[in-house]
Design an enzyme around this catalytic site. Structure first.
Site, mmCIF file in Angstrom:
data_model
loop_
_atom_site.group_PDB
_atom_site.id
_atom_site.type_symbol
_atom_site.label_atom_id
_atom_site.label_comp_id
_atom_site.label_asym_id
_atom_site.label_seq_id
_atom_site.Cartn_x
_atom_site.Cartn_y
_atom_site.Cartn_z
ATOM 1 C CG ASP A 152 119.211 0.260 5.023
ATOM 2 O OD1 ASP A 152 119.181 -0.563 5.958
ATOM 3 O OD2 ASP A 152 119.852 1.314 5.084
ATOM 4 C CE1 TYR A 283 121.450 3.571 10.982
ATOM 5 C CE2 TYR A 283 122.901 4.564 9.349
ATOM 6 C CZ TYR A 283 122.206 3.470 9.827
ATOM 7 O OH TYR A 283 122.260 2.273 9.150
ATOM 8 C CG HIS A 347 119.798 -5.472 5.314
ATOM 9 N ND1 HIS A 347 118.575 -5.036 5.803
ATOM 10 C CD2 HIS A 347 120.467 -4.348 4.904
ATOM 11 C CE1 HIS A 347 118.513 -3.713 5.699
ATOM 12 N NE2 HIS A 347 119.634 -3.267 5.153
#
Length: 368
Positions: A152, A283, A347
């Protein structure tokens, strides 16, 4: 997150993953009679069977602050970097596997997570800061170089660390995130220009106050683990481009059948202590990272590398709706050894398909 992908990605049959070499079997047998080192494991799921390679934990001084690291085994170093929302504990299966195969496994709580340095300013979470952390951890542990493994956001930052410091990272394993060189236009701006500004999940997570969405870790962690995995029916799985299929829907189970309950409990308790602000700063800092990486426009990763991904992962389905060819992936990573597509895996690849990931990782390390 999103990244540029080379325009020539096309579907093609995958190469079979190689099986473990006799070297691993020999080293595993030798490890079982080795001397025990360090401290006993602190968490229950690490003690399901005896090991000659106990986990060692400590705080180390990196460049900007202190970082919590876990180590297991001895030999050439392998550095593990987790993503959102997670901690170093996510790598327990992989750490044990590489330790038994004759390597020194090192995992850290990344900046902003767990017990590690967690600045408040989201501008301090760029790739240059994260790469500094990783180099600082290697220095603190007297490690000259390592194969770096990331999942990730950990994969994204492992890729950029390998790009910027090939002298310290001799090989790369990317899990769930393919690498693409920096292009001319910020990929997130391209999504906005395509009319996805109110649909792509990362825009909401990068916005001020996003941590309020995750305030209840007791609900948030099981939800994220469940919906991003292959456990739900395909039509109900998380979709990064569909706000109706978001990651924080209440999960029908507290612990997915592929997850260890002790791991889930640890993760919940970790975020109850820290909150999600640090993890969400990755982010927020993405746009700044893009700006700062201008000097690396079109630069490729030349170290031996491997890409592992789950066919049921909504993020990978967005990155490459069809299976990319090795030739296409090698445009950005000329020395990519292989890609491994795992069917019926979402994921959380390192948990949902731990044995397959471990086998592939050991096979890669033997050649890197």
């Amino acid at each position: 997150m999103t990244i540029d992908m080379p325009p020539s990605l096309r579907a093609t049959p995958l190469q079979d993953t190689g099986r473990l070499s006799s070297r691993r079997d020999f080293l595993r047998s030798a490890a079982l009679v080795g001397l025990s080192l360090g401290l006993a494991p602190a968490l229950g799921w690490a003690t399901e069977r005896a090991t000659a390679w106990p986990v060692r934990r400590r705080m180390v001084d990196a460049i900007d602050g202190k970082f919590h690291v876990m180590e297991q085994g001895e030999g050439p170093a392998v550095l593990f970097c987790h993503g959102f929302p997670d901690t170093a504990e996510t790598w327990r299966s992989q750490m044990r596997a590489v330790a038994e195969a004759g390597y020194r496994a090192v995992a850290l709580d990344m900046r902003g997570y767990g017990q590690s340095f967690a600045p408040e300013d989201p501008n301090l979470y760029t790739a240059l800061h994260i790469t500094g952390d990783l180099v600082g951890v290697l220095d603190a542990l007297s490690i000259d170089n390592a194969v770096i493994v990331g999942h990730d956001w950990g994969a994204f930052h492992s890729q950029l660390a390998a790009l910027m410091r090939p002298d310290r990272f001799r090989g790369l394993v990317s899990i769930s995130i393919p690498f693409a060189p920096r292009g001319k236009i910020n990929p997130w701006q391209s999504l906005r220009d395509s009319g996805l500004g109110d649909r792509y999940y990362a825009f909401e997570l990068a916005a001020p106050g996003a941590d309020a969405l995750f305030a209840n870790a007791e609900q948030a962690i099981p939800s994220i683990l469940y919906w991003l995995s292959a456990s739900p029916e395909p039509a109900l799985r998380w979709n990064p481009l569909d706000p109706q299929l978001h990651m924080l829907r209440p999960a029908p189970v507290g612990v997915p059948d592929w997850a260890d309950p002790a791991y889930v409990r640890h993760t919940i308790e970790a975020f109850e202590r820290t909150g999600f602000r640090g993890g969400l700063s990755y982010y927020t800092a993405y746009a700044r990272t893009f700006e700062l990486m201008a000097a690396y426009k079109d630069a490729v990763i030349r170290q031996p590398s491997l890409y592992i991904w789950g066919a049921a992962d909504g993020l990978c389905q967005m990155f490459h709706p069809e299976t990319p060819t090795l030739a296409a992936l090698r445009e950005a990573q000329p020395n990519l050894v292989d890609q491994i597509r795992l069917e019926n895996v979402g994921h959380w690849v390192q948990h949902e398909a731990a044995d397959q990931v471990n086998d592939a990782l050991i096979a890669f390390l033997a050649k890197a």
